[in-house]
Design a protein around this motif. Structure first.
Motif, PDB file in Angstrom:
ATOM      1  N   LYS A 248      -0.181  11.799   2.746  1.00  0.00           N
ATOM      2  CA  LYS A 248       0.497  10.794   1.932  1.00  0.00           C
ATOM      3  C   LYS A 248      -0.524   9.910   1.228  1.00  0.00           C
ATOM      4  O   LYS A 248      -0.380   9.587   0.046  1.00  0.00           O
ATOM      5  N   ILE A 249      -1.560   9.509   1.950  1.00  0.00           N
ATOM      6  CA  ILE A 249      -2.615   8.679   1.366  1.00  0.00           C
ATOM      7  C   ILE A 249      -3.307   9.427   0.228  1.00  0.00           C
ATOM      8  O   ILE A 249      -3.577   8.861  -0.837  1.00  0.00           O
ATOM      9  N   HIS A 250      -3.585  10.701   0.435  1.00  0.00           N
ATOM     10  CA  HIS A 250      -4.278  11.503  -0.583  1.00  0.00           C
ATOM     11  C   HIS A 250      -3.417  11.681  -1.836  1.00  0.00           C
ATOM     12  O   HIS A 250      -3.932  11.654  -2.963  1.00  0.00           O
ATOM     13  N   SER A 251      -2.113  11.830  -1.649  1.00  0.00           N
ATOM     14  CA  SER A 251      -1.222  12.082  -2.789  1.00  0.00           C
ATOM     15  C   SER A 251      -0.833  10.804  -3.521  1.00  0.00           C
ATOM     16  O   SER A 251      -0.320  10.861  -4.634  1.00  0.00           O
ATOM     17  N   THR A 252      -1.040   9.641  -2.885  1.00  0.00           N
ATOM     18  CA  THR A 252      -0.673   8.360  -3.518  1.00  0.00           C
ATOM     19  C   THR A 252      -1.873   7.420  -3.503  1.00  0.00           C
ATOM     20  O   THR A 252      -1.746   6.245  -3.172  1.00  0.00           O
ATOM     21  N   SER A 253      -3.024   7.937  -3.874  1.00  0.00           N
ATOM     22  CA  SER A 253      -4.261   7.159  -3.788  1.00  0.00           C
ATOM     23  C   SER A 253      -4.257   5.932  -4.689  1.00  0.00           C
ATOM     24  O   SER A 253      -4.962   4.958  -4.426  1.00  0.00           O
ATOM     25  N   SER A 254      -3.462   5.957  -5.770  1.00  0.00           N
ATOM     26  CA  SER A 254      -3.431   4.824  -6.692  1.00  0.00           C
ATOM     27  C   SER A 254      -2.443   3.743  -6.262  1.00  0.00           C
ATOM     28  O   SER A 254      -2.406   2.668  -6.846  1.00  0.00           O
ATOM     29  N   ASN A 255      -1.636   4.018  -5.231  1.00  0.00           N
ATOM     30  CA  ASN A 255      -0.648   3.052  -4.751  1.00  0.00           C
ATOM     31  C   ASN A 255      -1.333   1.986  -3.913  1.00  0.00           C
ATOM     32  O   ASN A 255      -2.094   2.297  -3.000  1.00  0.00           O
ATOM     33  N   ARG A 256      -1.061   0.706  -4.193  1.00  0.00           N
ATOM     34  CA  ARG A 256      -1.737  -0.393  -3.496  1.00  0.00           C
ATOM     35  C   ARG A 256      -1.421  -0.378  -2.001  1.00  0.00           C
ATOM     36  O   ARG A 256      -2.300  -0.611  -1.178  1.00  0.00           O
ATOM     37  N   LYS A 257      -0.170  -0.116  -1.680  1.00  0.00           N
ATOM     38  CA  LYS A 257       0.227  -0.125  -0.273  1.00  0.00           C
ATOM     39  C   LYS A 257      -0.519   0.943   0.504  1.00  0.00           C
ATOM     40  O   LYS A 257      -1.092   0.677   1.569  1.00  0.00           O
ATOM     41  N   TRP A 258      -0.553   2.157  -0.024  1.00  0.00           N
ATOM     42  CA  TRP A 258      -1.185   3.253   0.702  1.00  0.00           C
ATOM     43  C   TRP A 258      -2.701   3.150   0.663  1.00  0.00           C
ATOM     44  O   TRP A 258      -3.394   3.651   1.567  1.00  0.00           O
ATOM     45  N   SER A 259      -3.245   2.483  -0.340  1.00  0.00           N
ATOM     46  CA  SER A 259      -4.687   2.228  -0.347  1.00  0.00           C
ATOM     47  C   SER A 259      -5.067   1.300   0.801  1.00  0.00           C
ATOM     48  O   SER A 259      -6.093   1.484   1.464  1.00  0.00           O
ATOM     49  N   LEU A 260      -4.207   0.301   1.045  1.00  0.00           N
ATOM     50  CA  LEU A 260      -4.449  -0.613   2.156  1.00  0.00           C
ATOM     51  C   LEU A 260      -4.299   0.102   3.493  1.00  0.00           C
ATOM     52  O   LEU A 260      -5.099  -0.092   4.409  1.00  0.00           O
ATOM     53  N   ILE A 261      -3.269   0.952   3.595  1.00  0.00           N
ATOM     54  CA  ILE A 261      -3.063   1.704   4.836  1.00  0.00           C
ATOM     55  C   ILE A 261      -4.248   2.622   5.104  1.00  0.00           C
ATOM     56  O   ILE A 261      -4.674   2.798   6.252  1.00  0.00           O
ATOM     57  N   ALA A 262      -4.814   3.205   4.042  1.00  0.00           N
ATOM     58  CA  ALA A 262      -5.989   4.064   4.210  1.00  0.00           C
ATOM     59  C   ALA A 262      -7.145   3.273   4.811  1.00  0.00           C
ATOM     60  O   ALA A 262      -7.862   3.764   5.700  1.00  0.00           O
ATOM     61  N   LYS A 263      -7.340   2.038   4.345  1.00  0.00           N
ATOM     62  CA  LYS A 263      -8.409   1.202   4.899  1.00  0.00           C
ATOM     63  C   LYS A 263      -8.138   0.874   6.360  1.00  0.00           C
ATOM     64  O   LYS A 263      -9.059   0.847   7.185  1.00  0.00           O
ATOM     65  N   ILE A 264      -6.859   0.620   6.684  1.00  0.00           N
ATOM     66  CA  ILE A 264      -6.495   0.302   8.066  1.00  0.00           C
ATOM     67  C   ILE A 264      -6.821   1.469   8.989  1.00  0.00           C
ATOM     68  O   ILE A 264      -7.418   1.304  10.054  1.00  0.00           O
ATOM     69  N   ILE A 265      -6.433   2.664   8.582  1.00  0.00           N
ATOM     70  CA  ILE A 265      -6.663   3.848   9.411  1.00  0.00           C
ATOM     71  C   ILE A 265      -8.157   4.139   9.539  1.00  0.00           C
ATOM     72  O   ILE A 265      -8.643   4.501  10.609  1.00  0.00           O
ATOM     73  N   THR A 266      -8.882   3.951   8.444  1.00  0.00           N
ATOM     74  CA  THR A 266     -10.318   4.239   8.458  1.00  0.00           C
ATOM     75  C   THR A 266     -11.069   3.331   9.424  1.00  0.00           C
ATOM     76  O   THR A 266     -12.099   3.708   9.970  1.00  0.00           O
TER      77      THR A 266
END
Length: 335
Positions: free
Chosen positions: A152-170
């Motif tokens: 989901k993060i890879h497919s919605t990389s430009s979405n602000r919400k999922w960009s933040l979630i990616a940072k959280i998971i990382t």
């Protein structure tokens, strides 16, 4: 004397002698020193509020309150500058309120529900390997919650919400609960005809377990893979070299291990009380572990009820190393 001093310090009168004389006169009116309390001379006098309608208009009120100086920064017609902040909870385009309010049946209530097996354990305990083996043996569908979120993060990389979630998971933290639940629900609704479903890596804490039961269903079986911290670290480092996952960096790995230790005991005990969980020593060879798991699944889901496996006690030594302490409270300083 104490009351008089309190009054003097509170009001700081220009003529303290006159003020003390008025206080002594008030003592006489009250009926003597016995009637005096510590706040007798500091109690504010009641004032009549201005009427809501009539009297002083809103316009004249603000004219009296606000300075007429044009250089004053915030006139009554000015708005305060907006507070610049960015968070999932506060930003309208990131809010999960819709996900919290939206309720729907994941499975068709008129049809038999697929069997649900949850596979949980520390990062690197072999959840993915054992989940795939279970799914293959029984013909169940396999869902990796971690992979679901990463796609989901890879497919919605430009979405602000999922960009933040990616940072959280990382950084090794848990993804937002309702977002994760929503992704699981949507995936389950895509495979309504499965006989069974194996969900790998969920839940991570008791709150997620309760949310899963409230919004989806009560699982038929929970498989817990207990593994020593040292073994988990070794496996994670090896996986980082082979797969290069962004959440397998050293800092994230340490944080994920800490999150696991904080939540594992409470999570296992929660499922134990419901008679749903079976724990396995995952430090052994994966084929040995899978043999024990398949025997338990056979007894629990495909045998008579009297032969079904019940809850077994959690051996904390399988989670904690000799030098570890059980995290019974949240480590606020670390957070």
């Amino acid at each position: 004397l104490q009351s008089l001093l309190n009054g003097l310090m509170c009001y700081k009168p220009d003529d303290p002698i006159e003020y003390l004389e008025s206080c002594l006169q008030k003592v006489k009116e009250l009926g003597g020193v016995e009637k005096v309390k510590w706040d007798t001379f500091v109690s504010p006098e009641k004032k009549t509020l201005p009427p809501l309608n009539g009297g002083q208009s809103r316009r004249s009120f603000f004219r009296n309150v606000m300075p007429d100086n044009s250089n004053f920064p915030y006139r009554r017609y000015d708005r305060l500058p907006p507070i610049q902040q960015f968070s999932i909870e506060s930003d309208t385009d990131l809010s999960e309120t819709a996900e919290l309010i939206e309720e729907y049946d994941v499975f068709d209530p008129t049809r038999p529900r697929p069997k649900i097996i949850l596979v949980i354990g520390g990062p690197g305990s072999g959840k993915g390997t054992q989940s795939l083996k279970i799914a293959e043996r029984y013909g169940f569908n396999y869902i990796s919650v971690g992979e679901l979120l990463r796609k989901k993060i890879h497919s919605t990389s430009s979405n602000r919400k999922w960009s933040l979630i990616a940072k959280i998971i990382t950084t090794g933290e848990l993804a937002p609960q309702e977002t994760t639940i929503t992704e699981i629900k949507q995936r389950l609704m895509q495979i309504p005809d499965e006989e069974g479903i194996v969900i790998d890596g969920f839940p991570r804490d008791v709150a997620q377990a309760i949310s899963f039961e409230d919004q989806i269903c009560t699982p038929d079986l929970v498989v817990f893979l207990a593994c020593s911290s040292q073994r988990l670290k070794e496996r994670l480092l090896k996986r980082a070299e082979q797969q290069g996952r962004p959440d397998d960096n050293l800092k994230a790995t340490q944080r994920r291990l800490m999150n696991f230790k904080q939540n594992a005991v409470a999570l296992v005990k929660y499922f134990q009380e419901k008679g749903l969980i079976i724990t396995f020593d995952a430090d052994r060879d994966e084929e040995e572990v899978f043999f024990d798991i398949s025997s338990a699944v056979d007894n629990k889901l495909f045998a008579n009820k009297e032969n079904a496996a019940g809850p077994n006690e959690l051996d904390c030594s399988l989670i904690m190393d000799s030098g570890d302490a059980v995290y019974t409270e949240f480590d606020f300083e670390d957070q």
